[in-house]
Write an enzyme that holds these catalytic residues in place. Structure first.
Site, PDB file in Angstrom:
ATOM      1  N   ARG A   9      38.946  41.956  27.193  1.00 40.01           N
ATOM      2  CA  ARG A   9      37.672  42.072  27.813  1.00 40.01           C
ATOM      3  C   ARG A   9      37.517  43.931  27.923  1.00 40.01           C
ATOM      4  O   ARG A   9      38.683  44.581  27.821  1.00 40.01           O
ATOM      5  CB  ARG A   9      37.707  41.790  29.295  1.00 40.01           C
ATOM      6  N   SER A  11      36.232  45.415  30.394  1.00 37.60           N
ATOM      7  CA  SER A  11      36.342  46.242  31.895  1.00 37.60           C
ATOM      8  C   SER A  11      37.364  47.226  32.032  1.00 37.60           C
ATOM      9  O   SER A  11      38.290  47.132  31.364  1.00 37.60           O
ATOM     10  CB  SER A  11      36.309  45.241  33.062  1.00 37.60           C
ATOM     11  N   LYS A  81      45.808  35.331  37.752  1.00 35.01           N
ATOM     12  CA  LYS A  81      45.065  34.988  38.689  1.00 35.01           C
ATOM     13  C   LYS A  81      43.870  34.327  38.146  1.00 35.01           C
ATOM     14  O   LYS A  81      43.154  33.484  38.676  1.00 35.01           O
ATOM     15  CB  LYS A  81      45.082  35.885  39.949  1.00 35.01           C
ATOM     16  N   ASP A  82      43.218  35.099  37.121  1.00 36.03           N
ATOM     17  CA  ASP A  82      41.884  34.571  36.457  1.00 36.03           C
ATOM     18  C   ASP A  82      42.140  33.396  35.317  1.00 36.03           C
ATOM     19  O   ASP A  82      41.071  33.007  34.913  1.00 36.03           O
ATOM     20  CB  ASP A  82      41.373  35.655  35.851  1.00 36.03           C
ATOM     21  N   THR A 125      32.893  40.951  50.032  1.00 37.70           N
ATOM     22  CA  THR A 125      33.825  40.182  49.210  1.00 37.70           C
ATOM     23  C   THR A 125      33.199  38.829  48.829  1.00 37.70           C
ATOM     24  O   THR A 125      32.593  38.117  49.596  1.00 37.70           O
ATOM     25  CB  THR A 125      35.363  39.713  49.701  1.00 37.70           C
ATOM     26  N   SER A 127      35.052  36.451  47.320  1.00 42.64           N
ATOM     27  CA  SER A 127      36.255  35.528  46.944  1.00 42.64           C
ATOM     28  C   SER A 127      36.087  34.513  48.355  1.00 42.64           C
ATOM     29  O   SER A 127      36.020  35.153  49.441  1.00 42.64           O
ATOM     30  CB  SER A 127      37.477  36.395  47.120  1.00 42.64           C
ATOM     31  N   LEU A 128      35.936  33.347  47.975  1.00 49.09           N
ATOM     32  CA  LEU A 128      35.935  32.285  49.153  1.00 49.09           C
ATOM     33  C   LEU A 128      37.269  32.290  49.765  1.00 49.09           C
ATOM     34  O   LEU A 128      37.368  32.339  51.163  1.00 49.09           O
ATOM     35  CB  LEU A 128      35.707  30.981  48.693  1.00 49.09           C
ATOM     36  N   ARG A 129      38.450  32.706  49.414  1.00 49.80           N
ATOM     37  CA  ARG A 129      39.685  32.778  49.885  1.00 49.80           C
ATOM     38  C   ARG A 129      39.557  33.877  50.809  1.00 49.80           C
ATOM     39  O   ARG A 129      40.311  34.124  51.812  1.00 49.80           O
ATOM     40  CB  ARG A 129      40.695  33.033  48.651  1.00 49.80           C
ATOM     41  N   ARG A 130      39.277  34.860  50.331  1.00 51.45           N
ATOM     42  CA  ARG A 130      39.259  36.230  51.437  1.00 51.45           C
ATOM     43  C   ARG A 130      37.993  35.909  52.526  1.00 51.45           C
ATOM     44  O   ARG A 130      38.644  36.235  53.776  1.00 51.45           O
ATOM     45  CB  ARG A 130      38.774  37.468  50.572  1.00 51.45           C
ATOM     46  N   ARG A 147      30.160  41.852  43.981  1.00 53.32           N
ATOM     47  CA  ARG A 147      30.404  41.322  42.787  1.00 53.32           C
ATOM     48  C   ARG A 147      30.582  42.329  42.005  1.00 53.32           C
ATOM     49  O   ARG A 147      30.333  43.730  42.295  1.00 53.32           O
ATOM     50  CB  ARG A 147      29.435  40.248  42.058  1.00 53.32           C
ATOM     51  N   ASN A 149      32.955  44.848  38.600  1.00 52.81           N
ATOM     52  CA  ASN A 149      34.380  45.230  38.508  1.00 52.81           C
ATOM     53  C   ASN A 149      34.764  46.071  39.448  1.00 52.81           C
ATOM     54  O   ASN A 149      33.925  46.402  40.578  1.00 52.81           O
ATOM     55  CB  ASN A 149      34.431  45.864  37.101  1.00 52.81           C
ATOM     56  N   THR A 152      32.609  49.432  40.569  1.00 54.46           N
ATOM     57  CA  THR A 152      31.288  49.102  40.879  1.00 54.46           C
ATOM     58  C   THR A 152      31.366  48.679  42.312  1.00 54.46           C
ATOM     59  O   THR A 152      30.484  49.061  43.231  1.00 54.46           O
ATOM     60  CB  THR A 152      30.735  47.536  40.094  1.00 54.46           C
ATOM     61  N   ARG A 153      32.595  47.733  42.558  1.00 52.20           N
ATOM     62  CA  ARG A 153      32.681  47.473  44.124  1.00 52.20           C
ATOM     63  C   ARG A 153      32.907  48.773  45.058  1.00 52.20           C
ATOM     64  O   ARG A 153      32.286  48.587  46.352  1.00 52.20           O
ATOM     65  CB  ARG A 153      33.779  46.591  44.299  1.00 52.20           C
ATOM     66  N   CYS A 240      40.312  29.860  40.574  1.00 48.96           N
ATOM     67  CA  CYS A 240      40.322  31.013  41.066  1.00 48.96           C
ATOM     68  C   CYS A 240      39.070  31.070  42.084  1.00 48.96           C
ATOM     69  O   CYS A 240      38.750  32.081  42.511  1.00 48.96           O
ATOM     70  CB  CYS A 240      40.746  32.187  40.273  1.00 48.96           C
TER      71      CYS A 240
HETATM   72  N1  LIG Z   1      38.953  38.348  40.230  1.00 52.04           N
HETATM   73  C1  LIG Z   1      38.801  39.696  39.642  1.00 52.04           C
HETATM   74  C2  LIG Z   1      40.311  40.379  39.456  1.00 52.04           C
HETATM   75  N2  LIG Z   1      41.142  39.777  38.655  1.00 52.04           N
HETATM   76  C3  LIG Z   1      42.273  40.599  38.959  1.00 52.04           C
HETATM   77  C4  LIG Z   1      42.103  41.560  39.778  1.00 52.04           C
HETATM   78  C5  LIG Z   1      43.262  42.527  40.051  1.00 52.04           C
HETATM   79  C6  LIG Z   1      44.568  42.515  39.553  1.00 52.04           C
HETATM   80  C7  LIG Z   1      45.399  41.276  40.040  1.00 52.04           C
HETATM   81  O1  LIG Z   1      44.986  40.707  41.045  1.00 52.04           O
HETATM   82  O2  LIG Z   1      46.380  41.099  39.180  1.00 52.04           O
HETATM   83  C8  LIG Z   1      40.816  41.434  40.131  1.00 52.04           C
HETATM   84  C9  LIG Z   1      40.241  42.285  41.235  1.00 52.04           C
HETATM   85  C10 LIG Z   1      40.264  41.896  42.442  1.00 52.04           C
HETATM   86  O3  LIG Z   1      40.443  40.832  42.952  1.00 52.04           O
HETATM   87  O4  LIG Z   1      40.134  42.875  43.469  1.00 52.04           O
END
Ligand SMILES: NCc1[nH]cc(CCC(=O)O)c1CC(=O)O
Length: 305
Positions: A9, A11, A81-82, A125, A127-130, A147, A149, A152-153, A240
């Protein structure tokens, strides 16, 4: 093979990770030429919308896998993790690199940690987990979508849209933003996404030459821990995009796994942990998942969809 082409990708984080893998491959195989093939994926094009809402699973991988099937690239580099819990048929992960920092980061321009946030503070955030873990600690916080990259955040935080944001330490460190980390949110209290901090290489099952070249970068201990975390998530039918967290560590051949499932809406959290043999990470992952399911994790996951 003389040239190995890595689909990636575009990013900044993806490019950093792919360059890192390219450097490691060149070092392991003197004389091998390694090139990047940057591509945009559907996941990148829709980053500002909810990934879950458009059927998130594997959106970042699909185009890269098609490039490998066409023969335009030999392998692809991902944040593990993705990567969906079930790989597309015909693909495998010849290498999982040594895990970097697994922890989430608390980032703020005004506050040192979660406890220091004022009543009703806005935390960004998506992320539902966070969100679930934040809610459980601080029901008063106002959680807001965030949202884009990593760069951007951070820009949105600096523009004053949030009092704090939570993102992965590994991504910040890779992009040179270590100094933005105000607090590391650590296990066992706060758990990361399954396999957070680990980078993986993906290639075609039948491409034995690429498999052999990449396998030199594999870290067996990281793979074992990631397999336990991913097996737990798989048994929960997680991805994820669900409020599932897991963290495994290996000590003298003994594997320890802690997991949790939460609710982003009301901060309910169920936790479980277990220990098992280092050679059977999937057994431990399924065992911890079964403990979570017995406490109602299935309902929490279903309610998050
Ligand atoms: N979901 C996006 C994502 N995928 C991997 C990372 C960071 C690197 C990693 O966790 O290995 C991130 C950014 C984040 O969650 O802040």
């Amino acid at each position: 093979m003389k040239t190995l082409r890595i689909a990636t990708r575009k990013s900044p984080l993806a490019l950093w990770q792919s360059e890192h893998v390219a450097d490691r491959l060149r070092a392991a195989h003197p004389g091998l030429t390694v090139e990047l093939v940057p591509m945009s994926t559907r996941g990148d094009e829709v980053l500002d919308r909810s990934l879950a809402a458009i059927g998130g699973k594997g959106l970042f991988l699909k185009e890269l896998e098609l490039a490998m099937l066409r023969g335009d690239a030999d392998c692809a580099v991902h944040s593990l993790k993705d990567v969906p819990m079930e790989l597309e048929p015909g693909f495998m992960l010849p290498a999982i690199l040594t895990r970097a920092d697994y922890a989430d980061a608390f980032v703020s321009n005004h506050f040192a940690n979660i406890a220091a946030l004022p009543e009703g503070a806005r935390v960004g955030t998506s992320s539902l987990r966070r969100q679930a873990q934040l809610r459980a600690l601080r029901p008063d916080l106002r959680l807001a979508d965030l949202r884009g990259n990593v760069n951007t955040r951070l820009a949105k935080l600096d523009a004053g849209e949030y009092d704090a944001i939570v993102l992965a330490c590994a991504g910040l460190q890779r992009l040179g933003f270590d100094d933005r980390i105000r607090d590391r949110l650590q296990a066992p209290h706060w758990l990361p996404a399954p396999a957070q901090g680990a980078v993986a290489i993906e290639c075609r099952d039948d491409d034995v030459a690429t498999r052999a070249l990449c396998a030199r970068l594999d870290d067996a201990d990281t793979r074992t821990c990631a397999e336990a975390e991913r097996a737990m998530n798989r048994a929960l039918h997680g991805s994820c995009h669900v409020p599932v967290a897991a963290f495994a560590r290996l000590q003298a051949g003994q594997l320890h796994l802690a997991g949790l499932v939460g609710s982003a809406s009301d901060g309910v959290i169920v936790r479980a942990q277990g220990e098992g043999a280092g050679h059977a990470p999937e057994v431990l992952g399924r065992d911890v998942a079964a403990q979570l399911l017995a406490q109602g994790a299935g309902e929490l996951i279903a309610a998050s969809h």
